[in-house]
Design a protein around this motif. Structure first.
Motif, PDB file in Angstrom:
ATOM      1  N   GLU A 111       0.855  -1.184   0.000  1.00 14.71           N
ATOM      2  CA  GLU A 111       0.000   0.000   0.000  1.00 14.71           C
ATOM      3  C   GLU A 111       0.893   1.237   0.000  1.00 14.71           C
ATOM      4  O   GLU A 111       1.964   1.222   0.604  1.00 14.71           O
ATOM      5  CB  GLU A 111      -0.890   0.010   1.247  1.00 14.71           C
ATOM      6  N   PRO A 112       0.483   2.316  -0.660  1.00 15.24           N
ATOM      7  CA  PRO A 112       1.293   3.542  -0.606  1.00 15.24           C
ATOM      8  C   PRO A 112       1.528   3.979   0.842  1.00 15.24           C
ATOM      9  O   PRO A 112       0.647   3.864   1.694  1.00 15.24           O
ATOM     10  CB  PRO A 112       0.428   4.565  -1.354  1.00 15.24           C
ATOM     11  N   SER A 113       2.752   4.421   1.109  1.00 20.97           N
ATOM     12  CA  SER A 113       3.113   4.884   2.444  1.00 20.97           C
ATOM     13  C   SER A 113       3.976   6.130   2.301  1.00 20.97           C
ATOM     14  O   SER A 113       4.560   6.385   1.255  1.00 20.97           O
ATOM     15  CB  SER A 113       3.861   3.791   3.206  1.00 20.97           C
ATOM     16  N   LEU A 114       4.070   6.893   3.364  1.00 21.19           N
ATOM     17  CA  LEU A 114       4.832   8.132   3.345  1.00 21.19           C
ATOM     18  C   LEU A 114       6.307   7.830   3.565  1.00 21.19           C
ATOM     19  O   LEU A 114       6.672   7.096   4.488  1.00 21.19           O
ATOM     20  CB  LEU A 114       4.315   9.068   4.445  1.00 21.19           C
ATOM     21  N   VAL A 115       7.149   8.408   2.708  1.00 20.00           N
ATOM     22  CA  VAL A 115       8.596   8.242   2.826  1.00 20.00           C
ATOM     23  C   VAL A 115       9.239   9.619   2.855  1.00 20.00           C
ATOM     24  O   VAL A 115       8.928  10.479   2.032  1.00 20.00           O
ATOM     25  CB  VAL A 115       9.166   7.412   1.649  1.00 20.00           C
ATOM     26  N   LYS A 116      10.133   9.797   3.808  1.00 21.63           N
ATOM     27  CA  LYS A 116      10.944  11.017   3.875  1.00 21.63           C
ATOM     28  C   LYS A 116      12.324  10.640   3.363  1.00 21.63           C
ATOM     29  O   LYS A 116      12.933   9.672   3.860  1.00 21.63           O
ATOM     30  CB  LYS A 116      11.012  11.539   5.310  1.00 21.63           C
ATOM     31  N   LYS A 117      12.784  11.408   2.368  1.00 22.68           N
ATOM     32  CA  LYS A 117      14.021  11.028   1.697  1.00 22.68           C
ATOM     33  C   LYS A 117      14.843  12.255   1.347  1.00 22.68           C
ATOM     34  O   LYS A 117      14.299  13.300   0.991  1.00 22.68           O
ATOM     35  CB  LYS A 117      13.675  10.241   0.435  1.00 22.68           C
ATOM     36  N   ALA A 118      16.160  12.116   1.425  1.00 25.28           N
ATOM     37  CA  ALA A 118      17.105  13.135   0.991  1.00 25.28           C
ATOM     38  C   ALA A 118      17.717  12.662  -0.331  1.00 25.28           C
ATOM     39  O   ALA A 118      18.333  11.589  -0.372  1.00 25.28           O
ATOM     40  CB  ALA A 118      18.181  13.346   2.035  1.00 25.28           C
ATOM     41  N   VAL A 119      17.509  13.436  -1.383  1.00 27.55           N
ATOM     42  CA  VAL A 119      18.066  13.109  -2.691  1.00 27.55           C
ATOM     43  C   VAL A 119      19.191  14.101  -2.972  1.00 27.55           C
ATOM     44  O   VAL A 119      18.931  15.297  -3.174  1.00 27.55           O
ATOM     45  CB  VAL A 119      17.004  13.157  -3.802  1.00 27.55           C
ATOM     46  N   PHE A 120      20.416  13.604  -2.975  1.00 27.61           N
ATOM     47  CA  PHE A 120      21.587  14.441  -3.254  1.00 27.61           C
ATOM     48  C   PHE A 120      21.893  14.376  -4.744  1.00 27.61           C
ATOM     49  O   PHE A 120      21.844  13.304  -5.346  1.00 27.61           O
ATOM     50  CB  PHE A 120      22.796  13.935  -2.475  1.00 27.61           C
ATOM     51  N   LYS A 121      22.227  15.517  -5.306  1.00 28.82           N
ATOM     52  CA  LYS A 121      22.655  15.615  -6.696  1.00 28.82           C
ATOM     53  C   LYS A 121      24.134  16.001  -6.660  1.00 28.82           C
ATOM     54  O   LYS A 121      24.510  17.081  -6.182  1.00 28.82           O
ATOM     55  CB  LYS A 121      21.849  16.660  -7.457  1.00 28.82           C
ATOM     56  N   VAL A 122      24.979  15.091  -7.148  1.00 29.08           N
ATOM     57  CA  VAL A 122      26.424  15.272  -7.154  1.00 29.08           C
ATOM     58  C   VAL A 122      26.863  15.474  -8.598  1.00 29.08           C
ATOM     59  O   VAL A 122      26.774  14.546  -9.416  1.00 29.08           O
ATOM     60  CB  VAL A 122      27.141  14.021  -6.553  1.00 29.08           C
ATOM     61  N   ARG A 123      27.303  16.683  -8.925  1.00 27.09           N
ATOM     62  CA  ARG A 123      27.727  16.994 -10.299  1.00 27.09           C
ATOM     63  C   ARG A 123      28.933  16.147 -10.657  1.00 27.09           C
ATOM     64  O   ARG A 123      29.872  16.030  -9.871  1.00 27.09           O
ATOM     65  CB  ARG A 123      28.051  18.483 -10.442  1.00 27.09           C
ATOM     66  N   ILE A 124      28.903  15.561 -11.837  1.00 24.76           N
ATOM     67  CA  ILE A 124      29.974  14.674 -12.267  1.00 24.76           C
ATOM     68  C   ILE A 124      31.223  15.469 -12.639  1.00 24.76           C
ATOM     69  O   ILE A 124      32.333  15.103 -12.298  1.00 24.76           O
ATOM     70  CB  ILE A 124      29.504  13.773 -13.412  1.00 24.76           C
TER      71      ILE A 124
END
Length: 150
Positions: A136-149
């Protein structure tokens, strides 16, 4: 692709300087007190987007990949599944968008489960589909880091 728990972050600090900084950030920041949204760490070279949203059913989702950035996705709270496969020259279903740094694929994939305290690192050849429900859909707290190549 790398999948591990944050306790093993030291194993991956040598992969890329930006990845090391993202992992350091994860282990030093109190995400409970960090507002949702984008936070620059080193301008556009390294930033994090803290988000909280429900997971999505797998149906009708597409895989994505990036050319300019490595993704470091850290699950702060909750649990989600992610689809993953390797780019072996497949043609994208949606061509590369240079402004937003993504292209979309419709390919067979494997499923991984990412729980709170775990992170996944996706390089340009890692086609991935984050934010999938574990039932079932659930709430997720997430940190998405973008690291420039470069």
């Amino acid at each position: 692709m790398i999948l591990d728990k944050i306790e093993n972050a030291n194993l991956y600090r040598g992969v890329h300087p930006g990845i090391a900084k993202a992992l350091d950030y994860i282990t030093s920041v109190d995400f409970a007190n960090l507002p949702m949204g984008k936070h620059e760490i080193e301008g556009e070279a390294l930033f994090v987007i803290l988000k909280e949203n429900p997971t999505n059913p797998i149906a009708d989702q597409l895989l994505e990949s990036h050319l300019k950035y490595i993704d470091v996705q850290y699950v702060v709270q909750g649990i989600e599944k992610m689809g993953v496969t390797i780019n072996a020259g497949q043609k994208p279903k949606k061509a590369y968008d240079d402004t937003d740094d993504y292209m979309l694929f419709e390919e067979p994939y494997d499923i991984i489960t990412v729980k709170a305290g775990m992170f996944a690192i996706f390089f340009p050849d890692d086609i991935h589909m984050p934010d999938l429900t574990t039932g079932e859909p659930s709430l997720v707290k997430k940190a998405v880091f973008k690291v420039r190549i470069q």
